[in-house]
Design a protein around this motif. Structure first.
Motif, PDB file in Angstrom:
ATOM      1  N   MET A   1      56.023  38.409  29.010  1.00 46.49           N
ATOM      2  CA  MET A   1      54.971  38.525  30.029  1.00 46.49           C
ATOM      3  C   MET A   1      55.613  38.592  31.414  1.00 46.49           C
ATOM      4  SD  MET A   1      51.741  35.967  30.849  1.00 46.49           S
ATOM      5  CE  MET A   1      50.974  36.213  29.247  1.00 46.49           C
ATOM      6  N   SER A   2      55.207  39.584  32.231  1.00 49.85           N
ATOM      7  CA  SER A   2      55.778  39.743  33.557  1.00 49.85           C
ATOM      8  C   SER A   2      55.259  38.660  34.494  1.00 49.85           C
ATOM      9  CB  SER A   2      55.418  41.121  34.117  1.00 49.85           C
ATOM     10  OG  SER A   2      54.025  41.201  34.383  1.00 49.85           O
ATOM     11  N   GLU A   3      55.915  38.555  35.664  1.00 49.79           N
ATOM     12  CA  GLU A   3      55.484  37.557  36.647  1.00 49.79           C
ATOM     13  C   GLU A   3      54.060  37.843  37.127  1.00 49.79           C
ATOM     14  OE1 GLU A   3      56.851  35.668  40.971  1.00 49.79           O
ATOM     15  OE2 GLU A   3      58.080  37.188  39.965  1.00 49.79           O
ATOM     16  N   ASN A   4      53.755  39.140  37.329  1.00 49.10           N
ATOM     17  CA  ASN A   4      52.397  39.503  37.745  1.00 49.10           C
ATOM     18  C   ASN A   4      51.367  39.081  36.701  1.00 49.10           C
ATOM     19  OD1 ASN A   4      52.898  40.590  40.257  1.00 49.10           O
ATOM     20  ND2 ASN A   4      53.140  42.677  39.512  1.00 49.10           N
ATOM     21  N   GLN A   5      51.681  39.296  35.437  1.00 45.53           N
ATOM     22  CA  GLN A   5      50.758  38.911  34.368  1.00 45.53           C
ATOM     23  C   GLN A   5      50.550  37.404  34.332  1.00 45.53           C
ATOM     24  OE1 GLN A   5      52.893  40.948  31.175  1.00 45.53           O
ATOM     25  NE2 GLN A   5      51.113  42.269  30.827  1.00 45.53           N
ATOM     26  N   GLU A   6      51.621  36.650  34.532  1.00 47.64           N
ATOM     27  CA  GLU A   6      51.514  35.188  34.548  1.00 47.64           C
ATOM     28  C   GLU A   6      50.628  34.720  35.701  1.00 47.64           C
ATOM     29  OE1 GLU A   6      55.368  33.476  34.651  1.00 47.64           O
ATOM     30  OE2 GLU A   6      55.934  34.129  32.630  1.00 47.64           O
ATOM     31  N   LEU A   7      50.825  35.316  36.873  1.00 47.55           N
ATOM     32  CA  LEU A   7      50.013  34.948  38.031  1.00 47.55           C
ATOM     33  C   LEU A   7      48.550  35.310  37.818  1.00 47.55           C
ATOM     34  CD1 LEU A   7      52.401  36.032  40.938  1.00 47.55           C
ATOM     35  CD2 LEU A   7      51.793  33.707  40.286  1.00 47.55           C
ATOM     36  N   GLN A   8      48.316  36.474  37.201  1.00 42.66           N
ATOM     37  CA  GLN A   8      46.940  36.889  36.917  1.00 42.66           C
ATOM     38  C   GLN A   8      46.266  35.924  35.947  1.00 42.66           C
ATOM     39  OE1 GLN A   8      46.769  40.982  35.618  1.00 42.66           O
ATOM     40  NE2 GLN A   8      47.932  41.731  37.376  1.00 42.66           N
ATOM     41  N   GLU A   9      46.997  35.499  34.916  1.00 43.28           N
ATOM     42  CA  GLU A   9      46.435  34.592  33.921  1.00 43.28           C
ATOM     43  C   GLU A   9      46.145  33.226  34.536  1.00 43.28           C
ATOM     44  OE1 GLU A   9      44.780  33.593  30.365  1.00 43.28           O
ATOM     45  OE2 GLU A   9      45.504  35.566  31.009  1.00 43.28           O
ATOM     46  N   GLU A  10      47.068  32.718  35.346  1.00 39.17           N
ATOM     47  CA  GLU A  10      46.860  31.437  36.006  1.00 39.17           C
ATOM     48  C   GLU A  10      45.673  31.512  36.971  1.00 39.17           C
ATOM     49  OE1 GLU A  10      50.481  30.255  37.847  1.00 39.17           O
ATOM     50  OE2 GLU A  10      51.519  29.880  35.951  1.00 39.17           O
ATOM     51  N   GLU A  11      45.550  32.646  37.664  1.00 41.72           N
ATOM     52  CA  GLU A  11      44.444  32.812  38.603  1.00 41.72           C
ATOM     53  C   GLU A  11      43.112  32.811  37.862  1.00 41.72           C
ATOM     54  OE1 GLU A  11      43.330  35.666  42.354  1.00 41.72           O
ATOM     55  OE2 GLU A  11      44.074  36.642  40.553  1.00 41.72           O
ATOM     56  N   TYR A  12      43.059  33.497  36.713  1.00 43.52           N
ATOM     57  CA  TYR A  12      41.816  33.535  35.951  1.00 43.52           C
ATOM     58  C   TYR A  12      41.420  32.132  35.484  1.00 43.52           C
ATOM     59  CZ  TYR A  12      38.599  34.107  32.101  1.00 43.52           C
ATOM     60  OH  TYR A  12      37.520  33.973  31.262  1.00 43.52           O
ATOM     61  N   MET A  13      42.386  31.376  34.965  1.00 43.26           N
ATOM     62  CA  MET A  13      42.076  30.029  34.489  1.00 43.26           C
ATOM     63  C   MET A  13      41.577  29.148  35.631  1.00 43.26           C
ATOM     64  SD  MET A  13      44.937  29.148  31.554  1.00 43.26           S
ATOM     65  CE  MET A  13      46.348  29.356  32.636  1.00 43.26           C
ATOM     66  N   ALA A  14      42.185  29.310  36.817  1.00 46.57           N
ATOM     67  CA  ALA A  14      41.741  28.532  37.975  1.00 46.57           C
ATOM     68  C   ALA A  14      40.329  28.920  38.392  1.00 46.57           C
ATOM     69  CB  ALA A  14      42.712  28.746  39.136  1.00 46.57           C
ATOM     70  N   LEU A  15      40.045  30.225  38.420  1.00 44.08           N
ATOM     71  CA  LEU A  15      38.713  30.699  38.810  1.00 44.08           C
ATOM     72  C   LEU A  15      37.647  30.216  37.832  1.00 44.08           C
ATOM     73  CD1 LEU A  15      39.547  34.366  39.873  1.00 44.08           C
ATOM     74  CD2 LEU A  15      38.883  32.497  41.383  1.00 44.08           C
ATOM     75  N   LEU A  61      29.937  41.715  40.725  1.00 43.72           N
ATOM     76  CA  LEU A  61      31.071  42.605  40.964  1.00 43.72           C
ATOM     77  C   LEU A  61      31.941  42.670  39.724  1.00 43.72           C
ATOM     78  CD1 LEU A  61      30.894  40.385  43.565  1.00 43.72           C
ATOM     79  CD2 LEU A  61      32.364  42.105  44.575  1.00 43.72           C
ATOM     80  N   ARG A  62      32.716  43.718  39.643  1.00 43.69           N
ATOM     81  CA  ARG A  62      33.720  43.831  38.581  1.00 43.69           C
ATOM     82  C   ARG A  62      35.072  44.102  39.244  1.00 43.69           C
ATOM     83  NH1 ARG A  62      31.068  46.327  35.304  1.00 43.69           N
ATOM     84  NH2 ARG A  62      30.915  44.970  33.483  1.00 43.69           N
ATOM     85  N   PHE A  63      36.052  43.247  38.926  1.00 45.77           N
ATOM     86  CA  PHE A  63      37.398  43.399  39.467  1.00 45.77           C
ATOM     87  C   PHE A  63      38.328  43.934  38.374  1.00 45.77           C
ATOM     88  CE2 PHE A  63      35.598  40.016  42.154  1.00 45.77           C
ATOM     89  CZ  PHE A  63      35.871  40.528  43.408  1.00 45.77           C
ATOM     90  N   PHE A  64      39.136  44.922  38.732  1.00 52.03           N
ATOM     91  CA  PHE A  64      40.153  45.466  37.833  1.00 52.03           C
ATOM     92  C   PHE A  64      41.519  45.124  38.423  1.00 52.03           C
ATOM     93  CE2 PHE A  64      36.384  48.099  37.610  1.00 52.03           C
ATOM     94  CZ  PHE A  64      36.172  48.243  36.253  1.00 52.03           C
ATOM     95  N   LEU A  65      42.386  44.525  37.606  1.00 55.29           N
ATOM     96  CA  LEU A  65      43.689  44.073  38.094  1.00 55.29           C
ATOM     97  C   LEU A  65      44.783  45.039  37.668  1.00 55.29           C
ATOM     98  CD1 LEU A  65      43.406  40.251  37.340  1.00 55.29           C
ATOM     99  CD2 LEU A  65      42.477  41.555  39.253  1.00 55.29           C
ATOM    100  N   PRO A  66      45.365  45.783  38.608  1.00 62.04           N
ATOM    101  CA  PRO A  66      46.458  46.701  38.247  1.00 62.04           C
ATOM    102  C   PRO A  66      47.719  45.926  37.885  1.00 62.04           C
ATOM    103  CG  PRO A  66      46.158  46.657  40.628  1.00 62.04           C
ATOM    104  CD  PRO A  66      45.039  45.836  40.042  1.00 62.04           C
ATOM    105  N   PRO A  67      48.639  46.528  37.142  1.00 57.52           N
ATOM    106  CA  PRO A  67      49.883  45.835  36.758  1.00 57.52           C
ATOM    107  C   PRO A  67      50.706  45.396  37.970  1.00 57.52           C
ATOM    108  CG  PRO A  67      49.580  47.833  35.453  1.00 57.52           C
ATOM    109  CD  PRO A  67      48.548  47.859  36.532  1.00 57.52           C
ATOM    110  N   THR A  68      50.483  46.047  39.117  1.00 52.40           N
ATOM    111  CA  THR A  68      51.259  45.733  40.320  1.00 52.40           C
ATOM    112  C   THR A  68      50.608  44.649  41.186  1.00 52.40           C
ATOM    113  OG1 THR A  68      50.133  47.618  41.345  1.00 52.40           O
ATOM    114  CG2 THR A  68      52.350  47.988  40.481  1.00 52.40           C
ATOM    115  N   TYR A  69      49.502  44.035  40.681  1.00 52.16           N
ATOM    116  CA  TYR A  69      48.864  42.933  41.399  1.00 52.16           C
ATOM    117  C   TYR A  69      49.391  41.602  40.867  1.00 52.16           C
ATOM    118  CZ  TYR A  69      45.369  39.391  42.554  1.00 52.16           C
ATOM    119  OH  TYR A  69      44.751  38.248  42.984  1.00 52.16           O
ATOM    120  N   PRO A  70      49.772  40.661  41.752  1.00 52.94           N
ATOM    121  CA  PRO A  70      49.615  40.676  43.216  1.00 52.94           C
ATOM    122  C   PRO A  70      50.851  41.084  43.998  1.00 52.94           C
ATOM    123  CG  PRO A  70      50.101  38.460  42.511  1.00 52.94           C
ATOM    124  CD  PRO A  70      50.090  39.302  41.258  1.00 52.94           C
ATOM    125  N   SER A  71      51.920  41.485  43.321  1.00 53.47           N
ATOM    126  CA  SER A  71      53.186  41.723  44.021  1.00 53.47           C
ATOM    127  C   SER A  71      53.090  42.840  45.045  1.00 53.47           C
ATOM    128  CB  SER A  71      54.293  42.031  43.012  1.00 53.47           C
ATOM    129  OG  SER A  71      53.977  43.207  42.279  1.00 53.47           O
TER     130      SER A  71
END
Length: 318
Positions: A1-15, A61-71
Motif C-alpha cells: 500500500m502506497s503512502e497516499n493510500q495509507e493516508l486516504q484510509e486513515e482519513e476515511y476512518m477518522a471521518l 456530495l461525492r468525493f473521488f480520491l485520485p492516486p496522487t491525493y494528497p501528495s
C-alpha cells in the motif's frame, strides 16, 4: 500500500468516527482500477427530529480520491443535491464552494475534514434556518415531493438499528452521573484538539453513567476518540481500575498507567480527541496524558507542586 493510500484510509476512518457511518459512506469503484469514492451527507438539521423538519437542509456530495491525493492533487468532487432546504444550489454557490476548496488544499495534507467543516459553516451562513410558515417552504415541498427518493429496505433497517441503539444507550442506565468537570483549556496541536473530562466516582456503574452523560453532548459523541480510564478504592481498600482505548490503540492503557503513577483515587477521566487531519505520531499519547493530568490537578485528584492539601479546584459542571 502506497503512502497516499495509507493516508486516504486513515482519513476515511477518522471521518467515519467523527461524523458517523450515516454521513460518510465509502463506495467501491465500479471497474478494476477505479478509485473509491465517498458519499458525504451534510445535514444542517441533524440536531432536530426528522418529523419536525419540513424542508430538510441537506447537501449531498461525492468525493473521488485520485492516486496522487494528497501528495499532489486534491480530491475531485461533485455536488449531487439540487436544493439545500428551500435554497437552490445554483452556479454562483457552486463557484464559491469550488474557489474555497481549491484555496484550502495544500499538497501533502489531507483536506476532506476541513472541506466538510468549511462547507457546513458556509451553508449555515448562506441559507440560514427557514421559517416553516413561510409560503416558500410549502411551495418547495410541493415542487420537490416527487424528486425525493423513498428509503430502500437496507437504509430503513440501518436507521431502525441506529435508533434502537440510541434508545438503549439512553435508557439502559439507572445511576445518575455525578458532576463532570471539563477542562477549560484544551490542547491543540496541528489541528487536533484534546479536551479532558473528570468526575469523582465510587463504583463502576457511576463510571458508566459519566460516559453515557458525556455522549449526550453531540460534540463529544462525534469526537474521533474518547479515551477513558478510572481508579476506584473499594470498601476493602482494594483498587478497581479499567480503561478503554476507543479505537486509539494503547491510549487507554497509557492513561490508566498515568493514574497509577499519580496515585489517583475515586476518579474517572475521559479525554476527547478530535482529529485534525494531520498525524501526530507519539505526540498524541503525550497530549492525552497531559490533558488528563491538567484536569485531574484542577479537580485536586493530583496534588500540584507537592502541595499536601486535598482541596479540590473549582469545577465547571455539565
Amino acid at each position: 500500500m502506497s503512502e497516499n493510500q495509507e493516508l486516504q484510509e486513515e482519513e476515511y476512518m477518522a471521518l467515519e468516527a467523527i461524523y458517523g457511518p450515516e454521513a460518510i459512506k465509502k463506495e467501491k469503484g465500479q471497474h478494476e482500477g477505479d478509485s473509491d469514492s465517498y458519499l458525504v451527507t451534510i445535514n444542517l438539521d441533524d440536531d432536530q427530529d426528522e418529523q419536525d423538519v419540513r424542508s430538510p437542509r441537506v447537501l449531498v456530495l461525492r468525493f473521488f480520491l485520485p492516486p496522487t491525493y494528497p501528495s499532489q492533487d486534491p480530491p475531485v468532487y461533485e455536488v449531487s443535491s439540487i436544493y439545500c432546504g428551500t435554497h437552490r444550489v445554483d452556479d454562483a454557490m457552486l463557484k464559491k464552494i469550488d474557489n474555497e476548496f481549491q484555496a484550502l488544499f495544500q499538497p501533502g495534507e489531507v483536506i476532506l475534514f476541513e472541506w466538510i467543516n468549511w462547507l457546513r459553516e458556509f451553508l449555515e451562513s448562506e441559507i440560514g434556518k427557514p421559517d416553516d410558515n413561510d409560503p416558500l417552504v410549502k411551495q418547495f415541498e410541493l415542487q420537490t415531493f416527487e424528486e425525493r427518493e423513498p428509503k430502500n429496505k437496507v437504509e430503513e433497517e440501518e436507521e431502525e438499528d441506529y435508533n434502537a441503539k440510541k434508545e438503549n444507550r439512553t435508557n439502559d442506565v439507572s445511576v445518575v452521573a455525578p458532576p463532570i468537570y471539563t477542562s477549560t483549556q484544551p490542547i491543540v496541536d496541528r489541528k487536533s484538539i484534546f479536551k479532558a473530562h473528570v468526575a469523582e466516582v465510587h463504583d463502576p456503574e457511576q463510571v458508566r453513567a459519566v460516559v453515557l452523560k458525556l455522549l449526550e453532548d453531540k460534540k463529544v459523541a462525534k469526537a474521533t476518540h474518547n479515551i477513558m480510564a478510572y481508579r476506584i478504592v473499594n470498601s476493602n481498600g482494594g483498587i478497581i481500575q479499567d480503561n478503554d482505548d476507543d479505537g486509539e490503540s494503547a491510549a487507554g492503557g497509557r492513561l490508566g498507567h498515568m493514574l497509577q503513577l499519580a496515585d489517583v483515587k475515586n476518579a474517572v477521566v475521559v479525554v476527547s480527541r478530535w482529529y485534525g487531519g494531520i498525524q501526530l505520531g507519539a505526540d498524541r499519547f503525550k497530549h492525552i496524558n497531559n490533558c488528563a493530568r491538567n484536569a485531574l490537578e484542577d479537580c485536586g485528584f493530583i496534588k500540584q507542586n507537592n502541595n499536601k492539601s486535598n482541596t479540590k479546584g473549582k469545577r465547571s459542571k455539565k
